[in-house]
Design a protein around this motif. Structure first.
Motif: not given
Length: 101
Positions: A46-63
């Motif tokens: 929702g809202g700012d799509g860039n929040a997907i990168f900084t959310r606490p439960d983000r899926i991406v945690n490594s390169a």
């Protein structure tokens, strides 16, 4: 003594190398806009799509996970991105959000 300090600095910088050093972050930013990546992200967070990168439960945690996730995302937009475009996008996302070493 200076020789040893140089070797220590060299070893430290090698240990923290950018995993996407061969990517072009500027081109990655342009590709992010070109492929309208946030259109999908907005639907997820929702809202700012860039929040997907900084959310606490983000899926991406490594390169490695970033590349794998980009594979899924490119399928969602119906594109088979060339390797260099993936690298450029990863370089941009890593530089702006993830900071993986």
């Amino acid at each position: 003594m200076n020789k040893y300090l140089f070797l220590l600095i060299l070893a430290a910088s090698t240990a923290h190398a950018d995993p996407f050093a061969k990517g072009d972050a500027t081109n990655g930013k342009n590709l992010f806009t070109k492929y309208d990546c946030n259109s999908c992200h907005k639907g997820k967070v929702g809202g700012d799509g860039n929040a997907i990168f900084t959310r606490p439960d983000r899926i991406v945690n490594s390169a490695e996970m970033l590349i794998a996730r980009m594979e899924q995302c490119s399928g969602a937009i119906g594109k088979n991105l060339p390797a260099q475009e993936k690298l450029d996008l990863a370089a941009y996302l890593n530089q702006k959000y993830y900071h993986f070493k």
